[in-house]
Write an enzyme that holds these catalytic residues in place. Structure first.
Site, short mmCIF file in Angstrom:
data_model
loop_
_atom_site.label_atom_id
_atom_site.label_comp_id
_atom_site.label_asym_id
_atom_site.label_seq_id
_atom_site.Cartn_x
_atom_site.Cartn_y
_atom_site.Cartn_z
N ASP A 48 0.87 -1.17 0.00
CA ASP A 48 0.00 0.00 0.00
C ASP A 48 0.92 1.24 0.00
OD1 ASP A 48 -2.42 1.58 0.77
OD2 ASP A 48 -1.30 1.81 2.62
N PHE A 49 0.40 2.38 -0.42
CA PHE A 49 1.27 3.57 -0.50
C PHE A 49 1.13 4.47 0.73
CE2 PHE A 49 2.43 7.87 -1.95
CZ PHE A 49 3.77 7.62 -2.27
N ASP A 50 0.01 5.22 0.83
CA ASP A 50 -0.12 6.21 1.91
C ASP A 50 -0.26 5.53 3.27
OD1 ASP A 50 -0.47 9.00 0.55
OD2 ASP A 50 -1.65 7.59 -0.65
N ASP A 96 -2.21 -0.23 5.72
CA ASP A 96 -2.54 0.45 6.99
C ASP A 96 -3.99 0.88 7.13
OD1 ASP A 96 -2.37 2.54 5.01
OD2 ASP A 96 -2.43 3.94 6.70
O1 LIG Z 1 -4.45 2.94 -0.46
P1 LIG Z 1 -3.52 4.04 -0.07
O2 LIG Z 1 -2.27 4.07 -0.88
O3 LIG Z 1 -3.27 4.08 1.41
O4 LIG Z 1 -4.35 5.38 -0.43
C1 LIG Z 1 -5.48 5.76 0.38
C2 LIG Z 1 -5.71 7.25 0.22
O5 LIG Z 1 -4.45 7.87 0.49
C3 LIG Z 1 -4.35 9.28 0.33
O6 LIG Z 1 -4.95 9.90 1.45
C4 LIG Z 1 -4.27 9.60 2.66
O7 LIG Z 1 -2.93 10.14 2.59
C5 LIG Z 1 -2.86 11.59 2.52
C6 LIG Z 1 -1.38 11.97 2.39
O8 LIG Z 1 -0.64 11.45 3.44
C7 LIG Z 1 -3.53 12.20 3.78
O9 LIG Z 1 -3.49 13.62 3.72
C8 LIG Z 1 -4.98 11.69 3.88
O10 LIG Z 1 -5.55 12.17 5.08
C9 LIG Z 1 -5.00 10.15 3.88
O11 LIG Z 1 -6.31 9.64 3.93
C10 LIG Z 1 -4.88 9.72 -1.01
O12 LIG Z 1 -4.91 11.12 -1.09
C11 LIG Z 1 -6.23 9.09 -1.34
O13 LIG Z 1 -6.56 9.38 -2.68
C12 LIG Z 1 -6.13 7.58 -1.21
O14 LIG Z 1 -7.38 6.96 -1.48
#
Ligand SMILES: O=P(O)(O)OC[C@H]1O[C@H](O[C@H]2O[C@H](CO)[C@@H](O)[C@H](O)[C@H]2O)[C@H](O)[C@@H](O)[C@@H]1O
Length: 273
Positions: free
Chosen positions: A32-34, A214
């Site tokens: 996963d990324f974020d 996460d």
């Molecule tokens: O599946 P993921 O790679 O975990 O992506 C899920 C969402 O991640 C991003 O939002 C999240 O990260 C942001 C930057 O750290 C943060 O500001 C936000 O509060 C988090 O929810 C992304 O912007 C989304 O498009 C993804 O769906």
């Protein structure tokens, strides 16, 4: 000096990985990324992989005994630019898949992209007076961010998004909440779990899956794993994953081990990717 907690968790997860790798000849590593490869930050556009994670992902990507995939809620175009590595990408929570130069998009999600656009535009008007919200139109899905919205106004954002989606999409889109976000996406039974299953099916025989994530949408992938696979949850909440580490910083330790010692434990690696 006492061993800090994250390291203890990493040690436990490494033990889980050793177990999963034992007897496998190939690894499918899904990341996963974020919140996993990249620490959570206020501004979604500023999210970036830690240097150590980049080095480990590059090493995994170069190993013929490993298939490496990033499985994310971000749009495919966004994540590919952010990593710029020759690996597999599942964007928009698995609705779009890019591997070996080929793109596959969920057919219903493709048809509902214009609806996602309409909902995004309507939300701009409906949320207008609320400070600091952010709408991410990711073509196949949309995300409304409330991280910078004052706490008392956040529920109003969630309720407005849910109401607009109900009114405009009439069951064709659904909403879900994640880390300080509410997302709207086509109501189809396809997510990260299904994407991982698809990747696993085309992996060589003897493949063990390792999945790191996460957030809520990663749980469908953890539930998809077989007993010999390894799920690593990043954080301190409830999870279906078999192992956990505390933070993206601990992910760096874990990935460094996986890309070095971990892959060297593979039994007669195959060169099929
Ligand atoms: O599946 P993921 O790679 O975990 O992506 C899920 C969402 O991640 C991003 O939002 C999240 O990260 C942001 C930057 O750290 C943060 O500001 C936000 O509060 C988090 O929810 C992304 O912007 C989304 O498009 C993804 O769906």
């Amino acid at each position: 000096m006492a061993t800090p907690e994250p390291t203890a968790r990493v040690e436990e997860s490494i033990a889980g990985l050793r177990e999963g790798i034992r007897g496998a000849s190939h690894l499918l590593v899904c990341l996963d990324f974020d919140g996993t490869l990249a620490p959570i930050v206020e501004e979604p556009g500023a999210a970036a992989m830690a240097d150590g994670n980049r080095a480990a992902v590059e090493a995994l990507a170069a190993d013929p005994a490993v298939t490496t995939a990033v499985v994310t809620g971000r749009a495919l175009t966004d994540i590919r630019q952010r990593l710029s590595l020759p690996i597999t990408y599942a964007g928009n929570h698995g609705l779009e898949l890019y591997r070996e130069g080929e793109l596959a998009v969920h057919p219903i999600a493709r048809k509902r992209a214009s609806l996602v656009g309409r909902v995004s535009e309507t939300l701009e008007a409906a949320l207008g007076p609320i400070p600091n919200y952010r709408i991410e139109n990711k073509r196949l899905t949309g995300t409304v961010h409330v991280r910078s919205v004052p706490e008392p106004a956040r529920e109003r954002v969630y309720a407005t998004v849910e109401d607009v989606v109900d009114r405009l999409a009439g069951g064709r889109l659904e909403t879900s909440r994640g880390k300080r976000i509410v997302e709207f996406s086509p109501s189809v039974s396809w997510g990260k779990g299904e994407a991982v299953r698809l990747l696993e099916r085309s992996a060589p025989e003897g493949t063990a899956v390792v999945y790191l994530g996460d957030d809520v949408t990663d749980e469908s992938a953890f539930r998809e794993l077989e007993p010999e696979d390894v799920g690593v949850y990043v954080g301190s909440g409830d999870s279906a994953a078999s192992c956990r580490v505390e933070s993206p910083a601990a992910v760096t330790e874990l990935l460094a081990w996986l890309a070095g010692t971990g892959t060297s434990l593979l039994d007669e690696p195959t060169s099929v990717r």
